[in-house]
Design an enzyme around this catalytic site. Structure first.
Site, PDB file in Angstrom:
ATOM      1  N   PHE A   1       2.151  -4.869  12.394  1.00 29.37           N
ATOM      2  CA  PHE A   1       0.787  -4.953  12.896  1.00 29.37           C
ATOM      3  C   PHE A   1       0.839  -5.044  14.417  1.00 29.37           C
ATOM      4  O   PHE A   1       1.820  -5.527  14.998  1.00 29.37           O
ATOM      5  CB  PHE A   1       0.071  -6.172  12.318  1.00 29.37           C
ATOM      6  CG  PHE A   1      -0.267  -6.051  10.861  1.00 29.37           C
ATOM      7  CD1 PHE A   1      -1.560  -5.798  10.457  1.00 29.37           C
ATOM      8  CD2 PHE A   1       0.724  -6.175   9.894  1.00 29.37           C
ATOM      9  CE1 PHE A   1      -1.868  -5.673   9.113  1.00 29.37           C
ATOM     10  CE2 PHE A   1       0.425  -6.055   8.554  1.00 29.37           C
ATOM     11  CZ  PHE A   1      -0.886  -5.800   8.158  1.00 29.37           C
TER      12      PHE A   1
ATOM     13  N   LYS B   1       2.717  -2.697  -0.071  1.00 25.48           N
ATOM     14  CA  LYS B   1       3.729  -1.924  -0.801  1.00 25.48           C
ATOM     15  C   LYS B   1       3.247  -0.511  -1.108  1.00 25.48           C
ATOM     16  O   LYS B   1       4.011   0.449  -0.961  1.00 25.48           O
ATOM     17  CB  LYS B   1       4.092  -2.628  -2.121  1.00 25.48           C
ATOM     18  CG  LYS B   1       4.872  -3.916  -1.945  1.00 25.48           C
ATOM     19  CD  LYS B   1       5.500  -4.375  -3.247  1.00 25.48           C
ATOM     20  CE  LYS B   1       4.532  -4.460  -4.399  1.00 25.48           C
ATOM     21  NZ  LYS B   1       3.435  -5.433  -4.166  1.00 25.48           N
TER      22      LYS B   1
ATOM     23  N   TRP C   1       0.712   2.955   8.586  1.00 28.99           N
ATOM     24  CA  TRP C   1      -0.720   2.693   8.389  1.00 28.99           C
ATOM     25  C   TRP C   1      -1.549   3.443   9.426  1.00 28.99           C
ATOM     26  O   TRP C   1      -2.575   4.032   9.117  1.00 28.99           O
ATOM     27  CB  TRP C   1      -0.989   1.184   8.483  1.00 28.99           C
ATOM     28  CG  TRP C   1      -2.348   0.764   7.991  1.00 28.99           C
ATOM     29  CD1 TRP C   1      -2.692   0.333   6.744  1.00 28.99           C
ATOM     30  CD2 TRP C   1      -3.558   0.741   8.761  1.00 28.99           C
ATOM     31  NE1 TRP C   1      -4.030   0.046   6.685  1.00 28.99           N
ATOM     32  CE2 TRP C   1      -4.591   0.293   7.915  1.00 28.99           C
ATOM     33  CE3 TRP C   1      -3.868   1.065  10.078  1.00 28.99           C
ATOM     34  CZ2 TRP C   1      -5.914   0.135   8.339  1.00 28.99           C
ATOM     35  CZ3 TRP C   1      -5.189   0.930  10.509  1.00 28.99           C
ATOM     36  CH2 TRP C   1      -6.191   0.464   9.643  1.00 28.99           C
TER      37      TRP C   1
ATOM     38  N   ALA D   1       1.749  -6.893 -13.045  1.00 25.79           N
ATOM     39  CA  ALA D   1       3.132  -7.377 -13.007  1.00 25.79           C
ATOM     40  C   ALA D   1       3.253  -8.855 -13.348  1.00 25.79           C
ATOM     41  O   ALA D   1       4.321  -9.315 -13.714  1.00 25.79           O
ATOM     42  CB  ALA D   1       3.745  -7.115 -11.639  1.00 25.79           C
TER      43      ALA D   1
ATOM     44  N   PHE E   1       3.722  -6.727  -7.207  1.00 27.68           N
ATOM     45  CA  PHE E   1       3.977  -8.051  -6.651  1.00 27.68           C
ATOM     46  C   PHE E   1       5.388  -8.175  -6.049  1.00 27.68           C
ATOM     47  O   PHE E   1       5.938  -7.201  -5.580  1.00 27.68           O
ATOM     48  CB  PHE E   1       3.699  -9.134  -7.687  1.00 27.68           C
ATOM     49  CG  PHE E   1       2.255  -9.178  -8.118  1.00 27.68           C
ATOM     50  CD1 PHE E   1       1.238  -9.202  -7.181  1.00 27.68           C
ATOM     51  CD2 PHE E   1       1.904  -9.189  -9.460  1.00 27.68           C
ATOM     52  CE1 PHE E   1      -0.098  -9.236  -7.564  1.00 27.68           C
ATOM     53  CE2 PHE E   1       0.571  -9.217  -9.847  1.00 27.68           C
ATOM     54  CZ  PHE E   1      -0.426  -9.246  -8.902  1.00 27.68           C
TER      55      PHE E   1
ATOM     56  N   THR F   1       1.043   1.217   0.525  1.00 26.19           N
ATOM     57  CA  THR F   1       0.979   1.940   1.794  1.00 26.19           C
ATOM     58  C   THR F   1       2.369   2.382   2.240  1.00 26.19           C
ATOM     59  O   THR F   1       2.553   3.502   2.733  1.00 26.19           O
ATOM     60  CB  THR F   1       0.333   1.042   2.869  1.00 26.19           C
ATOM     61  OG1 THR F   1      -0.865   0.465   2.347  1.00 26.19           O
ATOM     62  CG2 THR F   1      -0.011   1.832   4.109  1.00 26.19           C
TER      63      THR F   1
ATOM     64  N   LYS G   1      -9.731  -7.626  -4.939  1.00 24.31           N
ATOM     65  CA  LYS G   1      -8.728  -6.881  -4.180  1.00 24.31           C
ATOM     66  C   LYS G   1      -9.285  -5.618  -3.544  1.00 24.31           C
ATOM     67  O   LYS G   1      -8.915  -5.242  -2.435  1.00 24.31           O
ATOM     68  CB  LYS G   1      -7.554  -6.512  -5.094  1.00 24.31           C
ATOM     69  CG  LYS G   1      -6.447  -5.752  -4.384  1.00 24.31           C
ATOM     70  CD  LYS G   1      -5.323  -5.394  -5.342  1.00 24.31           C
ATOM     71  CE  LYS G   1      -4.243  -4.601  -4.637  1.00 24.31           C
ATOM     72  NZ  LYS G   1      -3.164  -4.187  -5.533  1.00 24.31           N
TER      73      LYS G   1
ATOM     74  N   ARG H   1       0.818   3.352  -9.900  1.00 20.66           N
ATOM     75  CA  ARG H   1       0.000   2.924 -11.029  1.00 20.66           C
ATOM     76  C   ARG H   1      -1.473   3.256 -10.783  1.00 20.66           C
ATOM     77  O   ARG H   1      -1.921   3.323  -9.637  1.00 20.66           O
ATOM     78  CB  ARG H   1       0.133   1.407 -11.239  1.00 20.66           C
ATOM     79  CG  ARG H   1       1.482   0.967 -11.755  1.00 20.66           C
ATOM     80  CD  ARG H   1       1.564  -0.552 -11.826  1.00 20.66           C
ATOM     81  NE  ARG H   1       1.516  -1.146 -10.507  1.00 20.66           N
ATOM     82  CZ  ARG H   1       1.335  -2.448 -10.289  1.00 20.66           C
ATOM     83  NH1 ARG H   1       1.164  -3.272 -11.304  1.00 20.66           N
ATOM     84  NH2 ARG H   1       1.321  -2.925  -9.061  1.00 20.66           N
TER      85      ARG H   1
END
Length: 685
Positions: free
Chosen positions: A509, A133, A538, A387, A418, A135, A168, A157
């Protein structure tokens, strides 16, 4: 690498591929320690090629990480960026060369400027491999501004140190769609989280100190210390006069209070068993989930059990994200309920006399931080509530300022944490209520491999991505994709509950087959999405999200019938039930006796008309993280109900929810290091 030419991916490796007959030998070398031989039938060569691409991507993470891509681009000086977007010299406070705080006075100067379009990026139910999200958010604004010449702003954020050093890693986006410098984005930034930690813990200390002093002193002694004689004069402070007014005492001369009035003034009579305010630290530290405080002899036996929360779970973080001005923040800080007194009435930060001090600690944190993307487009980084245990959105102030700066034809793109069932629902029902802003479009992010997991594929962890799952998540499997699209369809339906157009962004991808991509886009459109667009941001930056940007621009011009999910006047339990049934798909809710008693208490105390902020696992639409796809027929258990009165919401706890994450066996910090010569950070992401 997703989106990169296959040959370029393989340049990163020392790879030899020898395909003879029905046998494929793949030899990879990383410092001479990785040696894999794979034997497959000739009919499976398609899967081998897909696997090669995925392995090349995984090794690219080690050899050419986001941080290296970030450093390959020299960011423009932040004062130059500020001038480009229309900020005046006295409206920014520069922190180094690449970031600056933006003063709130800007809102007054631009108050007559029409707002731009307001875009929210949400996602399907997330999986351990991530859907991208952040990205997508960055890629979209790069496409809008750098490639379509449309003013745009990203509002993100600030990441917590907890996941950054835990499991993460960074949260600045990735590849060629990220915020730079990414190490500054992920580490400390301008100190907002530290300010929140300091303010939160000052209030926690004030609570225990007040209990101690009230238990060890007489009314007269307390009064003489709370209202001391200074230079021969005794006087009330402003916050003490405010407390007197709340008590119905109109006197302003300390010498005129009666003994009864003095007792009412000095005694908060906090019931220690009702204290809800916890200390915080911005580190995943599982051993702080339950602690005992007050064990020293100097604390006179006032021992009680307490806990630490992660700093971003603090109500002060939620207030920072929802406040609209410095005055509003002060009022919200003062309203924070920290406990009940022995009569069952709420005790606030204002009662403790600490509101002004909290505001002082937060005076710089309230200003959004200006940064930029890899392509030089502007980004506001501000606030960072989770979240699953908070409302999961960046600040109202950053959005408001950005909407003025981009102008009427511009776009502000913000992200909700999320899945759409959590972050987006809270964005609409909590953040939009606080800001008064109306969203224009929702961008819903999905990936083929995540949809395969929702369709019945294995639930994998990034650290244990093995060859065994190749046939489920990499090799073409249209049936698995179609089955998993149920989650995408459900999230589209949730968006439609609010009357906002939705555009699906399929984060592509290299291992995704054209047939799989086409199938997802077809199902999304048939399910009510305004459009569904494959994206390659990406690997290609903004250029890879141009079609998404064009779709968002068109959707923003559609009729918008935005509405809230529930009326605030409804009873607390009914609002919880509406979210559970309409958003999660639950059959009903079940409140524990503790939860029901809390609902009754908050209703009696006059807090029943606040919106709801559900604290629930992000890994499933239900309360059970292992249930993927679209669970149905379940009863949603509410174990407890708490209140963030300053932030302005009631938050029910669904099942067992931890507000302090723990470190995994192998945290990210194993790979993070500092070069003592160049002072460059290594291995952050």
């Amino acid at each position: 690498v997703p989106g990169l030419p296959f040959c370029r991916s393989l340049q990163l490796l020392n790879t030899s591929v020898d395909i003879m007959g029905n046998r494929s030998n793949l030899r990879l070398s990383r410092s001479g320690v990785v040696d894999i031989t794979v034997s497959l039938l000739q009919a499976q060569l398609q899967a081998v090629c897909a696997l090669l691409r995925e392995i090349s991507w995984l090794l690219f993470v080690f050899f050419s990480s986001d941080i290296e891509i970030s450093r390959a681009q020299s960011p423009k000086a932040v004062d130059v960026l500020a001038k480009e977007i229309g900020l005046l010299t006295d409206e920014i406070e520069i922190y180094g060369q690449t970031k600056a705080k933006v003063r709130l006075s800007l809102l007054e100067r631009l108050k007559d400027q029409p707002d731009g379009k307001y875009v929210l990026v949400a996602g399907i139910t997330p999986t351990p491999l991530g859907e991208g999200k952040s990205t997508v958010t960055i890629g979209l604004v790069q496409a809008l501004t750098a490639h379509l010449n449309i003013n745009s702003f990203a509002c993100l954020r600030q990441p917590s140190q907890g996941p950054t050093f835990g499991v993460k890693g960074g949260a600045a986006g990735g590849g060629y769609a990220q915020v730079i410098p990414m190490e500054e984005f992920n580490l400390h930034l301008t100190g907002d989280i530290h300010a929140i930690t300091a303010a939160n813990n000052l209030l926690a200390a004030a609570i225990d100190a007040r209990i101690l002093h009230e238990n060890t002193q007489s009314d007269k002694s307390l009064y003489n210390r709370l209202v001391p004689v200074v230079n021969g004069v005794r006087g009330f402070s402003a916050i003490q006069l405010a407390r007197l007014r709340r008590l119905g005492i109109s006197k302003t001369d300390p010498e005129t209070l009666t003994e009864e009035e003095i007792s009412k003034f000095v005694r908060l009579d906090i019931d220690p068993s009702t204290i809800t305010w916890q200390r915080v630290v911005d580190t995943n530290d599982r051993f702080l989930r339950k602690i005992t405080v007050g064990q020293a002899n100097t604390e006179k036996g006032l021992v009680r059990q307490a806990q630490f929360d992660i700093a971003v779970a603090s109500e002060i973080m939620a207030i920072l994200a929802l406040t609209t001005s410095l005055q509003d923040m002060k009022e919200r800080l003062g309203k924070m309920v920290v406990a009940n007194d022995k009569k069952g009435e709420p005790v606030t930060a204002e009662d403790l006399g600490v509101t002004g001090a909290l505001a002082v600690l937060m005076k710089d944190a309230i200003k959004p931080t200006l940064m930029q993307t890899l392509e030089g487009t502007p980004v506001f980084v501000h606030a960072g509530p989770f979240a699953n245990i908070a409302h999961g959105n960046s600040s109202v102030l950053a959005d408001k300022i950005a909407l003025k700066l981009v102008g009427e034809k511009g776009f502000v793109v913000t992200e909700a944490g999320f899945g759409a069932d959590i972050g987006m629902e809270k964005f609409f029902n909590i953040k939009c209520r606080a800001s008064g802003l109306v969203p224009s479009v929702v961008v819903l992010v999905a990936t083929v491999r995540a949809l395969k997991m929702h369709g019945g594929g294995p639930n994998v962890n990034f650290m244990y991505f093995t060859i065994a799952i190749n046939f489920y998540l990499i090799a073409q499997n249209l049936q698995l994709v179609a089955d998993g699209c149920c989650n995408l369809q459900k999230q589209i339906q949730i968006t439609q509950l609010f009357g906002v157009p939705v555009v699906v962004a399929l984060n592509v991808f290299k291992t995704d087959s054209p047939a799989e991509v086409d199938l997802v886009c077809k199902i999304a459109k048939e399910s009510g999405a305004f459009d569904a667009v494959p994206c390659n941001h990406w690997s290609a930056g903004g250029r890879g999200a141009v079609k998404l940007a064009q779709a968002v621009e068109k959707a923003a011009n559609q009729k918008n019938s935005f509405k809230y999910l529930y009326n605030l006047e409804l009873p607390i339990v009914e609002k919880i039930r509406i979210i559970a049934q309409k958003v999660y798909g639950a059959q009903d809710v079940e409140l524990s006796p503790i939860a029901q008693s809390q609902v009754d208490r908050y209703t009696r105390q006059g807090f029943g008309n606040l919106p709801i902020c559900m604290a629930k696992t992000h890994l499933s639409l239900s309360h059970q993280p292992e249930r993927k796809g679209v669970p149905t027929g379940f009863i949603l258990p509410i174990s407890d109900v708490r209140a963030s009165i300053g932030a302005g919401f009631i938050y029910p706890l669904v099942g067992t929810m931890s507000t302090m994450p723990g470190l995994p066996t192998r945290p990210c910090f194993y790979d993070i290091d500092l070069d003592p010569i160049t002072e460059q950070v290594k291995g952050l992401f």
